[in-house]
Design a protein around this motif. Structure first.
Motif, PDB file in Angstrom:
ATOM      1  N   ALA A 203      25.891 -46.162  46.124  1.00 63.11           N
ATOM      2  CA  ALA A 203      27.270 -45.671  45.883  1.00 63.11           C
ATOM      3  C   ALA A 203      27.144 -44.798  46.146  1.00 63.11           C
ATOM      4  N   GLN A 462      32.710 -49.554  38.742  1.00 59.72           N
ATOM      5  CA  GLN A 462      32.980 -48.929  39.915  1.00 59.72           C
ATOM      6  C   GLN A 462      32.871 -46.944  39.219  1.00 59.72           C
ATOM      7  N   ARG A 465      29.979 -45.728  38.530  1.00 63.33           N
ATOM      8  CA  ARG A 465      28.931 -45.408  39.873  1.00 63.33           C
ATOM      9  C   ARG A 465      29.151 -44.092  40.522  1.00 63.33           C
ATOM     10  N   LEU A 466      30.945 -43.627  40.640  1.00 69.00           N
ATOM     11  CA  LEU A 466      30.921 -43.172  41.549  1.00 69.00           C
ATOM     12  C   LEU A 466      31.344 -41.807  40.372  1.00 69.00           C
TER      13      LEU A 466
END
Length: 906
Positions: A203, A462, A465-466
């Motif tokens: 990540a 995503q 995850r960020l």
């Protein structure tokens, strides 16, 4: 090579040449410090983002800043290489043996960076100053791959390719690069950084590459970072770089706005604040901490979901979950409308008491056209209209590219622009990094098909995850899709497998309206009341064929009703429009609206439709008006009809269409109650697969979901009414059941086949999208001839239409005061390539029907910008026919759009 002598050597290596004052070159060391300064100062000026982002490296906030600055300071190390230096022979370093060779294209400078970062001596220097996880292929890929793609896998790890490329770089260059790293690291990481908590290297590699790309973009601005004498030491230059980075970030609008700690609904929408809807009151009661989370709002059309979402986004930003907001919608038209609503809400989202106003952008394929039309409108009203406000907020740097549009404080655009962040496209990490700093609001989520649904799951994963947060809006979201979105977010947050299994198994509420919230623990579900006036009972009437529908529409219009007739296919809509004219309905009380109009004519038609059927329309505007349309009226347009007639479609879409019935309070409606007529054969007669074809014609094949469509017909006709909101969940869940046990035998196999098509679409989407669980270095490269789309479907082509004027071809659609470039854009339309090719025997070089006068076509296209010259161009004759090399029966005008002569009345 250390000390003054070493400095003299690496100061000879140029990174940039010829600034505005033509002062020679900027050495590599200075440019590396520029970019390092931007990366470090960007994070330092974004404390809430830094707190979210540091969890990827496992370091404290200050340590994470130093780490990212140090890694950004290595991004162009590969410019110390013979191939790169040979690109400017006038600046060939004297420190290198021999004269400047001819340019060597075997190795780009960013690929050389990847090779140098894996040099044993440079690795030793990195280990001495930085955490051990930086010696990782993913981190190397993130640092080197800042030009839009990751280095090839052969350049990562202990491979023979790296050994072979060292002589290409030059051993003398490798030695000088080592000395530069040895002097840079003590400036950028003066105290050695130890490993912290667990590092999520995969990540972190996406996030780091996005940050470095942004920093390189800003740090390469020679106006913001002017050249100094190349011999200036790094120690002396570093403070200048930091000072300039601060100014550049502020000038480009990249310093986050402050957020009001207490936001009221009336701050975002005075109308909503005066009389809040139940979902808005529920949103007003939510409180947030600094934990990234997902909120799903399910409520009917007209319930105020958008204002509820903006209120939640404002509260999330105040809690440090994002620095801005981006609203993603299914179409350009809905994005345009949302852009205006954000403009009205922006003063409530941001505290503008500081040095600048919040920036607002529109991000989709036609955003430039929309901005130019705004500017044109402003000139026509003396600058007193909407453009003055929009222009004051528009940050030119951000608006120059859709890749960077997400860095605006607030933005609206199509979901496709967000999907580009999870497809293996150039600069995907820049989009990801920007979105991770925004509260991502996804409106009309139910509009996603199987392919787009899988893209949406990947996007949500995503974003989580960020460290980003997501708000999902839908009127008709199925339970399975809601669960998939929650588990995608949980997966992105790193929830362990056992807990994921519990999420899959957890029962989900069947309440409607419903607000669902997930922050990593238990799923919270909050039922809401239905907004007053939205609960309604709509009569469902089956119409056996189009002639019966025609008679129903004419009779209602004769009584003064405002009628909508929604067809599943453009050609069906054109035929119905023709049939109404043939039946004697006055043309001035008849409008055709579909997607096969030139952009200018489509915009004018949309404005007309809103004027006739929008919330501000009066009885004199509406009386006896009939709108024949396709799905373009299905979402987000605030339209209100007395009678709705629709082709049979999946029940969630019929619910959306029914939401345009009796939408606003009106006195003296000509009908006793809201009625939706659905054109369909009796579902009891479905003894053949093609049971719809005879009644609906081409519109029968728009939705290739035979089981869903048949169940929709069965349940709606059986009930005879659509009770909202009570019927919504049961109807949708019943229609989208996977099991075929309740279907007619003739449809069971077709239903299974449609499921197979959906599974195939999901598989294609998984192959096309990135895997958020892997790192940036594992993002596959896309070949130059490979096109990965955000949507799966038939190929479409862009066509421009022209008319003859004095022997020249000029835009077919023209607007007073517009320039020729804008007129050509207004003369564009998109059309399915297969439809356009039907019956074509004489093809042009682009595989499209050949124009009758290719020389005139080429002369007109020669005046266009180079990137537009492949767009097809056809002349429209005075009788409306398209001038092609053979008679194809194609016609165009601003009333009917692009059509075939064979499309006759129903």
């Amino acid at each position: 090579m250390t000390g003054a002598a070493g400095r003299t050597l690496y100061s000879q290596f140029w990174a940039k040449t010829a600034d505005k004052e033509c002062r020679g070159y900027k050495p590599v060391g200075h440019h590396l410090l520029d970019v390092a300064a931007v990366a470090g100062r960007y994070l330092a000026k974004n404390p809430a983002r830094l707190e979210r982002e540091r969890r990827l490296s496992g370091l404290s906030g200050p340590e994470h800043v130093r780490l990212c600055a140090a890694l950004a300071g290595l991004h162009d190390l590969g410019k110390i290489s013979r191939p790169f230096q040979s690109q400017a022979p006038a600046f060939w370093p004297a420190a290198l043996s021999g004269s400047c060779p001819s340019q060597d294209r075997r190795l780009s400078h960013w690929e050389a960076t990847a090779v140098l970062l894996q040099d044993r001596e440079i690795e030793r220097l990195l280990k001495a100053s930085l955490p051990t996880f930086v010696i990782d292929n993913q981190i190397v890929a993130a640092v080197a791959g800042h030009h839009g793609v990751a280095p090839d896998g052969n350049l990562l790890g202990a491979t023979g390719e790296i050994t072979l490329l060292r002589p290409v770089i030059g051993e003398d260059c490798i030695g000088i690069a080592r000395s530069l790293v040895a002097e840079l690291l003590p400036l950028l990481a003066p105290n050695a950084l130890e490993d912290g908590d667990t590092c999520h290297a995969e990540a972190f590699s996406f996030s780091l590459n996005g940050l470095i790309t942004l920093a390189d973009w800003v740090g390469s601005d020679v106006d913001a970072f002017p050249f100094e004498e190349p011999e200036m030491s790094l120690e002396a230059y570093h403070p200048l770089a930091l000072e300039r980075a601060d100014r550049a970030l502020s000038a480009k609008g990249l310093v986050p706005m402050k957020h009001p700690l207490s936001v009221r609904l009336s701050d975002l929408s005075p109308r909503a604040g005066g009389s809040p809807r139940p979902m808005q009151r529920l949103a007003d009661g939510l409180h947030f901490d600094a934990t990234p989370q997902m909120v799903v709002i399910e409520d009917g059309t007209g319930s105020g979901k958008t204002e509820a979402a903006l209120l939640i986004a404002a509260r999330m930003m105040a809690a440090g979950l994002g620095e801005g907001v981006y609203v993603a919608l299914p179409t350009m038209a809905t994005a345009n409308a949302m852009h205006g609503r954000l403009e009205n809400a922006i003063r409530g989202l941001f505290d503008e008491s500081g040095e600048r106003m919040a920036s607002l952008v529109l991000a989709h394929g036609r955003s430039r056209l929309a901005r130019e039309l705004d500017a044109l409108s402003a000139r026509h009203d003396g600058g007193q209209g909407r453009e003055e406000s929009v222009a004051s907020r528009f940050n030119a740097w951000i608006g120059d590219s859709r890749k960077t549009a997400f860095f605006a404080d607030a933005g609206a655009g199509t979901i496709d622009q967000a999907f580009l962040s999870i497809l293996p496209k150039k600069h995907l990490t820049l989009r990801q990094y920007a979105l991770a700093g925004r509260i991502l609001v996804i409106d009309e989520a139910h509009a996603c098909d199987a392919y787009m649904g899988e893209e949406l799951n990947t996007l949500v994963r995503q974003q989580a995850r960020l460290g980003g947060s997501v708000i999902i809006l839908s009127a008709t979201l199925g339970r399975r899709q809601r669960r998939e979105l929650i588990t995608a977010f949980a997966s992105g947050r790193g929830v362990r497998q056992r807990r994921m299994q519990a999420l899959f198994a957890a029962p989900l509420s069947e309440a409607y309206p419903l607000l669902t919230r997930y922050a990593g623990g238990e799923i919270e579900e909050h039922a809401s009341d239905t907004a007053p006036g939205l609960a309604r009972s709509v009569v469902i009437r089956r119409l056996g064929d189009r002639k019966e529908a025609l008679a129903e529409a004419l009779a209602a219009a004769g009584r003064g009703a405002a009628v909508a007739m929604v067809c599943n296919a453009v050609d069906s809509a054109i035929a119905m429009h023709r049939a109404l004219i043939d039946a004697g309905h006055p043309p001035h009380r008849l409008t055709l609206f579909h997607a096969r109009f030139a952009m200018g004519d489509r915009m004018a038609t949309e404005e007309k439709v809103l004027r006739l059927f929008g919330p501000d329309s009066g009885s004199g505007d509406r009386i006896g008006q009939i709108l024949v349309a396709t799905q373009v009226v299905e979402q987000s347009l605030d339209l209100d009809f007395d009678l709705m007639i629709s082709d049979l479609a999946p029940v969630d879409l019929l619910i959306q269409r029914a939401g345009r019935l009796w939408r606003h309070r009106r006195e003296g409606r000509p009908l006793a109650e809201p009625v939706m007529g659905v054109i369909s054969p009796d579902p009891a007669d479905a003894t053949e697969i093609d049971w719809l074809g005879e009644v609906l014609g081409p519109a029968a094949y728009t939705y290739r979901l035979p089981g869903v469509v048949w169940r929709s017909a069965r349940d709606l006709f059986q009930n005879g009414r659509l009770e909202t909101p009570g019927d919504l969940r049961p109807l949708i869940e019943a229609a989208y059941r996977l099991e075929p046990d309740d279907l007619p035998q003739a449809l069971a196999a077709a239903h299974d086949a449609s499921l197979g098509n959906d599974y195939a679409a999901v598989t294609i989407a998984r192959n096309n999208t990135i895997d958020p669980g892997r790192g940036y270095g594992d993002v596959r490269r896309v070949s130059l001839d490979e096109e990965i789309g955000t949507r799966l479907g038939e190929e479409t082509v862009t066509v421009r239409l022209a008319r003859r004027s004095g022997g020249l071809l000029v835009p077919a659609v023209r607007r007073d005061g517009a320039g020729v470039g804008l007129d050509w854009a207004l003369s564009e339309l998109s059309v399915r390539k297969r439809w356009l090719l039907a019956g074509a025997a004489i093809l042009d070089g682009g595989g499209l029907p050949a124009p009758r006068d290719p020389a005139a076509r080429d002369a007109a296209r020669g005046l266009w910008p180079e990137w537009e010259r492949t767009i097809a161009l056809y002349e429209v004759d005075s009788d409306g026919s398209l001038a092609t090399a053979q008679d194809m029966g194609l016609f165009y005008d601003g009333v009917g759009g692009l059509r075939r002569q064979s499309v006759s009345g129903a």
